[in-house]
Design a protein around this motif. Sequence first.
Motif, short mmCIF file in Angstrom:
data_model
loop_
_atom_site.label_atom_id
_atom_site.label_comp_id
_atom_site.label_asym_id
_atom_site.label_seq_id
_atom_site.Cartn_x
_atom_site.Cartn_y
_atom_site.Cartn_z
N ILE A 152 0.87 -1.18 0.00
CA ILE A 152 0.00 0.00 0.00
C ILE A 152 0.90 1.22 0.00
N ILE A 153 0.77 2.02 -1.05
CA ILE A 153 1.70 3.14 -1.23
C ILE A 153 1.01 4.28 -1.99
N GLY A 154 1.26 5.51 -1.57
CA GLY A 154 0.83 6.67 -2.33
C GLY A 154 -0.67 6.92 -2.30
N ARG A 155 -1.05 8.00 -2.97
CA ARG A 155 -2.45 8.39 -3.10
C ARG A 155 -2.87 8.34 -4.57
N ARG A 156 -4.12 8.12 -4.78
CA ARG A 156 -4.65 7.98 -6.14
C ARG A 156 -4.37 9.23 -6.98
N GLY A 157 -4.46 10.39 -6.36
CA GLY A 157 -4.29 11.64 -7.09
C GLY A 157 -2.88 11.87 -7.61
N SER A 158 -1.90 11.13 -7.08
CA SER A 158 -0.52 11.33 -7.52
C SER A 158 -0.18 10.49 -8.76
N LEU A 159 -1.12 9.67 -9.21
CA LEU A 159 -0.86 8.78 -10.35
C LEU A 159 -1.16 9.51 -11.66
N ASP A 160 -0.19 9.49 -12.55
CA ASP A 160 -0.36 10.07 -13.87
C ASP A 160 -1.37 9.21 -14.64
#
Length: 199
Positions: A152-160
């Motif tokens: 589990i890593i990062g947030r959805r909004g950071s994905l290109d």
Amino acid sequence: MKRHILERWAQCQVAIGREPTRQTVDEFECILGDAMDERPLQTFLASFPVLLGPLAQPGGALWCLDRPRLGAEFVPDFLLASSTSIGFQWAMIELENPMEKALTKAGLPAKKLAEALRQIRDWRAWLTDNVAYARNEIGLKDITGNCPAFVIIGRRGSLDPKQIKIYRALSADGITVMSYDRLLDQMNRVARGRQASHE
């Protein structure tokens, strides 16, 4: 009856079932919104392990082991164990920073994700080589080296958006890479089901 009990981990049984309350999910969402790394999330999930229920294998009783040691070298963030008719079914969880991106601009696994995937491979290799020790000495009944795993890593909004296909392809070989938002979606879905059943 003992076949369906983890005697050495009795204190880790999730006694309240698999459905978190709406309030608990909301509290997790607030902590996630403020978190600068994974540590406050680890602490909260350890206190409310029912939140990880959606990641566990289907079954009856649920256990959540917080940072159990695999020998002297490896410490997963969590191990989940579900009691089923064919024995215990396990899942491994590795938490990473919600501020980290999963992919580089070139579409390759970013440093933290690459490290997490390597850790899971190391855990699996250790379990494969030491399965009798893990089951009999550590008390991880029925565990194998190929149990499902989650990073589990990062947030959805950071994905290109251009990298979505690449991102989805990261989940392979029984390892699921997911954002904290996807985990939160699963928590909300289960909490809504719980609320509906009590209305």
